[in-house]
Design a protein around this motif. Structure first.
Motif, mmCIF file in Angstrom:
data_model
loop_
_atom_site.group_PDB
_atom_site.id
_atom_site.type_symbol
_atom_site.label_atom_id
_atom_site.label_comp_id
_atom_site.label_asym_id
_atom_site.label_seq_id
_atom_site.Cartn_x
_atom_site.Cartn_y
_atom_site.Cartn_z
ATOM 1 N N UNK A 116 0.820 -1.213 0.000
ATOM 2 C CA UNK A 116 0.000 0.000 0.000
ATOM 3 C C UNK A 116 0.856 1.266 0.000
ATOM 4 N N UNK A 117 1.926 1.277 0.783
ATOM 5 C CA UNK A 117 2.736 2.486 0.893
ATOM 6 C C UNK A 117 3.680 2.667 -0.280
ATOM 7 N N UNK A 118 4.060 1.563 -0.941
ATOM 8 C CA UNK A 118 4.913 1.675 -2.123
ATOM 9 C C UNK A 118 4.186 2.353 -3.270
ATOM 10 N N UNK A 132 -4.133 5.787 5.805
ATOM 11 C CA UNK A 132 -3.121 4.731 5.698
ATOM 12 C C UNK A 132 -1.913 5.045 6.570
ATOM 13 N N UNK A 133 -1.454 6.286 6.542
ATOM 14 C CA UNK A 133 -0.301 6.654 7.360
ATOM 15 C C UNK A 133 -0.624 6.570 8.849
ATOM 16 N N UNK A 134 -1.824 7.005 9.222
ATOM 17 C CA UNK A 134 -2.223 6.930 10.630
ATOM 18 C C UNK A 134 -2.267 5.477 11.094
ATOM 19 N N UNK A 135 -2.819 4.594 10.256
ATOM 20 C CA UNK A 135 -2.884 3.171 10.600
ATOM 21 C C UNK A 135 -1.484 2.582 10.715
ATOM 22 N N UNK A 156 12.654 1.287 5.830
ATOM 23 C CA UNK A 156 13.661 1.516 4.794
ATOM 24 C C UNK A 156 13.094 1.260 3.400
ATOM 25 N N UNK A 157 12.200 0.283 3.287
ATOM 26 C CA UNK A 157 11.630 -0.066 1.982
ATOM 27 C C UNK A 157 10.689 1.011 1.436
ATOM 28 N N UNK A 161 9.238 6.499 -1.048
ATOM 29 C CA UNK A 161 7.879 6.733 -1.544
ATOM 30 C C UNK A 161 7.125 7.706 -0.655
ATOM 31 N N UNK A 162 7.304 7.588 0.653
ATOM 32 C CA UNK A 162 6.603 8.477 1.574
ATOM 33 C C UNK A 162 7.178 9.888 1.543
#
Length: 237
Positions: A116-118, A132-135, A156-157, A161-162
C-alpha cells in the motif's frame, strides 16, 4: 443492517457482535454482494461497532485477523463502486483497535503496508493517504519493541515513496509523515545510538544512514514550521 444495528442498540449495546461480524464478512466475501453493500456495511462497522467499547472487547483475535484479511483485499482489489476513503477509515479502525487489544498478525500487516505504501504516491485522495499513514503509525508504535528489525526494514523499503509526498500533501498528512519519520529514527537509533554495538539497527548501514540523515533534515525543517523540503527531496537517494 444499519437499521437493525441502530434499533438493537437504541437502549445500549445489546448486539451479539460475533454474529454481526460473521454476517459482514460472509457478505463482503461474496463477489456480487460486495459491490452493492461494501460501503454501507463498512460505514456500519466504523460508526456503530468499532466506536462501542463493549463490542470492541468482544471481538476475538481470530475475528480481527479475518477483518484484516478482508479489508486489505478490498482496498488492494477495489471495485469501481467502493469508497476508498471509507475503506481506509475502516482499516484505520481495524488496525488501531487490533494493535490496542491484541498482538497484531504482523506478517500479514507488513505485507499489506509494504504494498500500500509503495504505491501511495499514485493516490489522489489526501484522506486515503492520511488514513493509511495513521494506521501504519499506530501499528508501528504497537510492534516497535517486539518486532523492531522488521519495522526498520519496512521503513527503509517505503521511505523514498513516503518522502515524495511531502511537497504535494496537506498539513494533516505532513503531520503523519513526521510521526513516521520520528518512529523510524527511534527504532533505528534508540536513545541516539549510532553504532550496532551500542544498540543501533539497520538492514543496510550505508543506505539506512542516508535515509535517516534525510529524516533528521525533515524533522528539523518540521520544527521550523514546515519549511520547504525541496532541497531534501533533491538529494540522491
Amino acid at each position: 443492517l444499519r437499521a437493525y444495528v441502530k434499533a438493537a442498540s437504541k437502549n445500549g449495546p445489546n448486539l451479539y457482535v460475533h454474529d454481526i461480524l460473521s454476517h459482514v464478512i460472509q457478505i463482503l466475501n461474496d463477489e456480487k454482494m460486495v459491490v452493492w453493500l461494501c460501503n454501507d456495511y463498512t460505514q456500519v462497522l466504523v460508526q456503530h461497532i468499532f466506536t462501542v467499547p463493549r463490542y470492541v472487547m468482544e471481538i476475538t483475535h481470530h475475528m480481527w485477523d479475518e477483518l484484516c484479511t478482508l479489508y486489505f483485499s478490498l482496498l488492494m482489489n477495489p471495485k469501481p463502486s467502493f469508497d476508498r476513503t471509507l475503506l481506509t477509515r475502516g482499516i484505520l479502525s481495524i488496525v488501531g483497535l487490533l494493535a490496542q487489544h491484541h498482538d497484531p498478525p504482523c506478517k500479514k500487516i507488513y505485507l499489506f503496508f509494504t504494498k500500500a505504501l509503495k504505491s501511495i504516491n499514485k493516490e489522489k485522495s489526501s484522506k486515503v493517504v492520511e488514513h493509511l499513514l495513521a494506521a501504519f503509525n499506530l501499528f508501528s508504535t504497537a510492534v516497535a519493541t517486539n518486532a523492531r528489525g522488521r519495522l526498520c526494514k519496512l521503513g527503509e523499503d517505503v521511505f523514498a515513496d513516503l518522502l515524495q509526498l511531502w511537497t504535494k500533501c496537506q498539513s494533516s498528512v505532513q503531520e503523519h509523515l513526521v510521526d513516521f519519520l520520528l518512529i523510524q529514527i527511534r527504532v533505528h537509533h534508540p536513545k541516539g545510538r549510532h553504532r550496532d554495538e551500542e544498540g543501533a539497527w539497520s538492514t543496510n548501514d550505508m543506505l539506512a544512514h542516508s535515509k535517516l540523515n534525510r529524516c533528521y533534515c525533515m524533522s528539523f525543517l518540521n520544527c521550523n514550521s514546515f519549511q520547504s523540503v525541496t532541497s531534501v527531496l533533491a538529494m540522491t537517494f
